[in-house]
Design a protein around this motif. Structure first.
Motif, PDB file in Angstrom:
ATOM      1  N   GLN A  59       0.831  -1.206   0.000  1.00 37.62           N
ATOM      2  CA  GLN A  59       0.000   0.000   0.000  1.00 37.62           C
ATOM      3  C   GLN A  59       0.867   1.258   0.000  1.00 37.62           C
ATOM      4  OE1 GLN A  59      -2.438  -0.486   3.485  1.00 37.62           O
ATOM      5  NE2 GLN A  59      -4.061  -1.532   2.367  1.00 37.62           N
ATOM      6  N   HIS A  60       1.881   1.267   0.840  1.00 39.31           N
ATOM      7  CA  HIS A  60       2.736   2.455   0.953  1.00 39.31           C
ATOM      8  C   HIS A  60       3.492   2.714  -0.347  1.00 39.31           C
ATOM      9  CE1 HIS A  60       5.044   5.528   2.923  1.00 39.31           C
ATOM     10  NE2 HIS A  60       6.164   4.933   2.586  1.00 39.31           N
ATOM     11  N   LEU A  61       4.099   1.693  -0.911  1.00 40.67           N
ATOM     12  CA  LEU A  61       4.921   1.880  -2.105  1.00 40.67           C
ATOM     13  C   LEU A  61       4.085   2.182  -3.342  1.00 40.67           C
ATOM     14  CD1 LEU A  61       7.605  -0.872  -1.465  1.00 40.67           C
ATOM     15  CD2 LEU A  61       7.710   1.561  -0.932  1.00 40.67           C
ATOM     16  N   GLU A  62       2.942   1.551  -3.461  1.00 46.28           N
ATOM     17  CA  GLU A  62       2.079   1.846  -4.607  1.00 46.28           C
ATOM     18  C   GLU A  62       1.523   3.266  -4.523  1.00 46.28           C
ATOM     19  OE1 GLU A  62      -0.723  -1.427  -4.705  1.00 46.28           O
ATOM     20  OE2 GLU A  62       0.640  -2.637  -5.940  1.00 46.28           O
ATOM     21  N   SER A  63       1.307   3.765  -3.295  1.00 44.03           N
ATOM     22  CA  SER A  63       0.836   5.149  -3.152  1.00 44.03           C
ATOM     23  C   SER A  63       1.901   6.144  -3.617  1.00 44.03           C
ATOM     24  CB  SER A  63       0.432   5.443  -1.707  1.00 44.03           C
ATOM     25  OG  SER A  63       1.571   5.574  -0.878  1.00 44.03           O
ATOM     26  N   LEU A  64       3.144   5.712  -3.687  1.00 43.51           N
ATOM     27  CA  LEU A  64       4.239   6.552  -4.171  1.00 43.51           C
ATOM     28  C   LEU A  64       4.419   6.437  -5.688  1.00 43.51           C
ATOM     29  CD1 LEU A  64       6.833   5.756  -1.369  1.00 43.51           C
ATOM     30  CD2 LEU A  64       5.474   7.844  -1.627  1.00 43.51           C
ATOM     31  N   GLY A  65       3.577   5.649  -6.322  1.00 46.53           N
ATOM     32  CA  GLY A  65       3.654   5.513  -7.771  1.00 46.53           C
ATOM     33  C   GLY A  65       4.602   4.423  -8.233  1.00 46.53           C
ATOM     34  N   LEU A  66       5.007   3.549  -7.339  1.00 44.52           N
ATOM     35  CA  LEU A  66       5.906   2.456  -7.707  1.00 44.52           C
ATOM     36  C   LEU A  66       5.102   1.238  -8.130  1.00 44.52           C
ATOM     37  CD1 LEU A  66       8.356   2.819  -4.686  1.00 44.52           C
ATOM     38  CD2 LEU A  66       8.754   3.564  -7.027  1.00 44.52           C
ATOM     39  N   TYR A 146       9.710  -0.265  11.532  1.00 43.75           N
ATOM     40  CA  TYR A 146      10.440   0.810  10.871  1.00 43.75           C
ATOM     41  C   TYR A 146       9.547   2.033  10.695  1.00 43.75           C
ATOM     42  CZ  TYR A 146       7.830  -0.918   6.876  1.00 43.75           C
ATOM     43  OH  TYR A 146       6.818  -1.317   6.053  1.00 43.75           O
ATOM     44  N   ASP A 147      10.186   3.160  10.545  1.00 39.63           N
ATOM     45  CA  ASP A 147       9.503   4.411  10.259  1.00 39.63           C
ATOM     46  C   ASP A 147       9.336   4.483   8.738  1.00 39.63           C
ATOM     47  OD1 ASP A 147       8.849   7.062   9.659  1.00 39.63           O
ATOM     48  OD2 ASP A 147      10.227   7.904  11.143  1.00 39.63           O
ATOM     49  N   PRO A 148       8.107   4.570   8.228  1.00 38.46           N
ATOM     50  CA  PRO A 148       7.896   4.629   6.777  1.00 38.46           C
ATOM     51  C   PRO A 148       8.636   5.788   6.111  1.00 38.46           C
ATOM     52  CG  PRO A 148       5.797   4.365   7.914  1.00 38.46           C
ATOM     53  CD  PRO A 148       6.840   4.589   8.956  1.00 38.46           C
ATOM     54  N   ASN A 149       8.831   6.889   6.837  1.00 37.52           N
ATOM     55  CA  ASN A 149       9.547   8.032   6.264  1.00 37.52           C
ATOM     56  C   ASN A 149      11.024   7.708   6.045  1.00 37.52           C
ATOM     57  OD1 ASN A 149       7.299   9.808   6.165  1.00 37.52           O
ATOM     58  ND2 ASN A 149       7.495  10.104   8.365  1.00 37.52           N
ATOM     59  N   VAL A 150      11.599   6.930   6.956  1.00 37.16           N
ATOM     60  CA  VAL A 150      12.997   6.507   6.787  1.00 37.16           C
ATOM     61  C   VAL A 150      13.102   5.591   5.571  1.00 37.16           C
ATOM     62  CG1 VAL A 150      14.877   5.161   7.819  1.00 37.16           C
ATOM     63  CG2 VAL A 150      13.593   6.798   9.222  1.00 37.16           C
ATOM     64  N   LEU A 151      12.163   4.667   5.455  1.00 38.43           N
ATOM     65  CA  LEU A 151      12.163   3.772   4.297  1.00 38.43           C
ATOM     66  C   LEU A 151      12.018   4.578   2.999  1.00 38.43           C
ATOM     67  CD1 LEU A 151      12.307   0.895   3.242  1.00 38.43           C
ATOM     68  CD2 LEU A 151       9.822   0.755   3.512  1.00 38.43           C
ATOM     69  N   LEU A 152      11.150   5.568   2.988  1.00 36.30           N
ATOM     70  CA  LEU A 152      10.968   6.417   1.809  1.00 36.30           C
ATOM     71  C   LEU A 152      12.276   7.112   1.433  1.00 36.30           C
ATOM     72  CD1 LEU A 152       9.337   7.940  -0.355  1.00 36.30           C
ATOM     73  CD2 LEU A 152       8.773   9.608   1.414  1.00 36.30           C
ATOM     74  N   ILE A 153      12.982   7.651   2.408  1.00 36.77           N
ATOM     75  CA  ILE A 153      14.250   8.333   2.135  1.00 36.77           C
ATOM     76  C   ILE A 153      15.252   7.365   1.512  1.00 36.77           C
ATOM     77  CG2 ILE A 153      16.270   9.391   3.241  1.00 36.77           C
ATOM     78  CD1 ILE A 153      14.228  10.679   5.230  1.00 36.77           C
ATOM     79  N   LEU A 154      15.320   6.154   2.044  1.00 39.30           N
ATOM     80  CA  LEU A 154      16.260   5.169   1.503  1.00 39.30           C
ATOM     81  C   LEU A 154      15.857   4.730   0.095  1.00 39.30           C
ATOM     82  CD1 LEU A 154      16.973   3.037   4.687  1.00 39.30           C
ATOM     83  CD2 LEU A 154      18.338   4.898   3.705  1.00 39.30           C
ATOM     84  N   ILE A 155      14.573   4.581  -0.146  1.00 44.72           N
ATOM     85  CA  ILE A 155      14.105   4.224  -1.487  1.00 44.72           C
ATOM     86  C   ILE A 155      14.458   5.336  -2.475  1.00 44.72           C
ATOM     87  CG2 ILE A 155      12.031   3.881  -2.898  1.00 44.72           C
ATOM     88  CD1 ILE A 155      10.820   2.414  -0.449  1.00 44.72           C
ATOM     89  N   GLU A 156      14.230   6.586  -2.073  1.00 49.38           N
ATOM     90  CA  GLU A 156      14.577   7.719  -2.946  1.00 49.38           C
ATOM     91  C   GLU A 156      16.076   7.741  -3.247  1.00 49.38           C
ATOM     92  OE1 GLU A 156      12.954  11.081  -0.808  1.00 49.38           O
ATOM     93  OE2 GLU A 156      11.105  11.000  -1.978  1.00 49.38           O
ATOM     94  N   ARG A 157      16.883   7.514  -2.227  1.00 46.71           N
ATOM     95  CA  ARG A 157      18.343   7.471  -2.450  1.00 46.71           C
ATOM     96  C   ARG A 157      18.719   6.342  -3.391  1.00 46.71           C
ATOM     97  NH1 ARG A 157      21.006   8.492   3.493  1.00 46.71           N
ATOM     98  NH2 ARG A 157      20.379  10.661   3.668  1.00 46.71           N
ATOM     99  N   ALA A 158      18.126   5.188  -3.163  1.00 45.26           N
ATOM    100  CA  ALA A 158      18.450   4.026  -3.987  1.00 45.26           C
ATOM    101  C   ALA A 158      18.048   4.238  -5.445  1.00 45.26           C
ATOM    102  CB  ALA A 158      17.793   2.768  -3.420  1.00 45.26           C
ATOM    103  N   LEU A 159      16.890   4.868  -5.652  1.00 47.10           N
ATOM    104  CA  LEU A 159      16.422   5.118  -7.014  1.00 47.10           C
ATOM    105  C   LEU A 159      17.024   6.383  -7.607  1.00 47.10           C
ATOM    106  CD1 LEU A 159      12.630   4.238  -6.668  1.00 47.10           C
ATOM    107  CD2 LEU A 159      14.392   2.887  -7.791  1.00 47.10           C
ATOM    108  N   GLY A 160      17.589   7.220  -6.755  1.00 47.70           N
ATOM    109  CA  GLY A 160      18.205   8.453  -7.230  1.00 47.70           C
ATOM    110  C   GLY A 160      17.199   9.500  -7.656  1.00 47.70           C
ATOM    111  N   GLU A 161      16.007   9.487  -7.059  1.00 49.30           N
ATOM    112  CA  GLU A 161      14.989  10.477  -7.406  1.00 49.30           C
ATOM    113  C   GLU A 161      14.030  10.673  -6.249  1.00 49.30           C
ATOM    114  OE1 GLU A 161      11.705   8.746  -9.979  1.00 49.30           O
ATOM    115  OE2 GLU A 161      13.392   7.433 -10.422  1.00 49.30           O
ATOM    116  N   SER A 162      13.338  11.784  -6.302  1.00 47.90           N
ATOM    117  CA  SER A 162      12.353  12.100  -5.275  1.00 47.90           C
ATOM    118  C   SER A 162      11.013  11.500  -5.673  1.00 47.90           C
ATOM    119  CB  SER A 162      12.225  13.621  -5.128  1.00 47.90           C
ATOM    120  OG  SER A 162      11.206  13.918  -4.193  1.00 47.90           O
ATOM    121  N   LEU A 163      10.325  10.927  -4.709  1.00 51.06           N
ATOM    122  CA  LEU A 163       9.033  10.294  -5.005  1.00 51.06           C
ATOM    123  C   LEU A 163       7.857  11.128  -4.530  1.00 51.06           C
ATOM    124  CD1 LEU A 163       9.930   6.622  -4.042  1.00 51.06           C
ATOM    125  CD2 LEU A 163       9.862   7.652  -6.290  1.00 51.06           C
ATOM    126  N   GLN A 164       8.100  12.222  -3.834  1.00 49.28           N
ATOM    127  CA  GLN A 164       6.969  13.024  -3.358  1.00 49.28           C
ATOM    128  C   GLN A 164       6.881  14.327  -4.089  1.00 49.28           C
ATOM    129  OE1 GLN A 164       7.229  13.311   0.899  1.00 49.28           O
ATOM    130  NE2 GLN A 164       6.215  11.365   1.127  1.00 49.28           N
TER     131      GLN A 164
END
Length: 164
Positions: A59-66, A146-164
């Motif tokens: 749910q969290h990742l799909e809401s980010l457009g992934l 885990y804190d979903p915001n921390v996971l979001l930051i790591l996903i953004e770093r890993a993908l090299g782009e902002s998701l919000q």
């Protein structure tokens, strides 16, 4: 008040300025309006055997457009990997048919997937888990809960782009 209605005296360059601005104005063509380009399809493989955790992540990742590929076992994850090239993977460690860290090691030595960043997400939070994650080829370790915001930051770093 006489100066208020009078035009300034033309100087030597005034004709040149008129000429160049007329030329500039005549040659300026309307620029096309920027259009919003479609976001590249960002596919994430999530390997998690706990159905509740998997649904929350989904749910969290799909809401980010992934776009998600979900797997509850290493065998399912390997099937997805043979058919797809995800841009990112999120792996649990303890799985019914092995260890997510072992799958990290396999992917780290596979030319097709060795550049794919992997986030290890596990309830095993011992001091050596970060070291084990890095040694197996994982980029980041996140302990559960885990804190979903921390996971979001790591996903953004890993993908090299902002998701919000």
């Amino acid at each position: 008040m006489a100066g208020a209605d009078t035009l300034p005296e033309p100087d030597d360059n005034s004709e040149e300025r008129k000429s160049s601005s007329a030329t500039s104005a005549a040659t300026v063509e309307p620029q096309p309006q920027p259009t919003e380009l479609p976001t590249p399809n960002r596919v994430v493989l999530v390997l998690e055997d706990d159905l509740v955790q998997l649904r929350l992540l989904q749910q969290h990742l799909e809401s980010l457009g992934l776009t998600l590929l979900t797997a509850r076992s290493i065998a399912e994850a390997q099937q997805h990997l043979s058919e797809n090239r995800p841009q990112l993977a999120i792996f649990d460690v303890n799985l019914p048919d092995g260890s997510g860290l072992e799958l990290c090691e396999q992917l780290d030595s596979d030319p097709r997937h060795c550049t794919m960043p992997i986030i290890v997400l596990s309830s095993m939070t011992g001091n050596d888990m970060i070291r084990k994650t890095r040694a197996s080829g994982g980029c980041y370790f996140v302990g559960k809960p885990y804190d979903p915001n921390v996971l979001l930051i790591l996903i953004e770093r890993a993908l090299g782009e902002s998701l919000q």
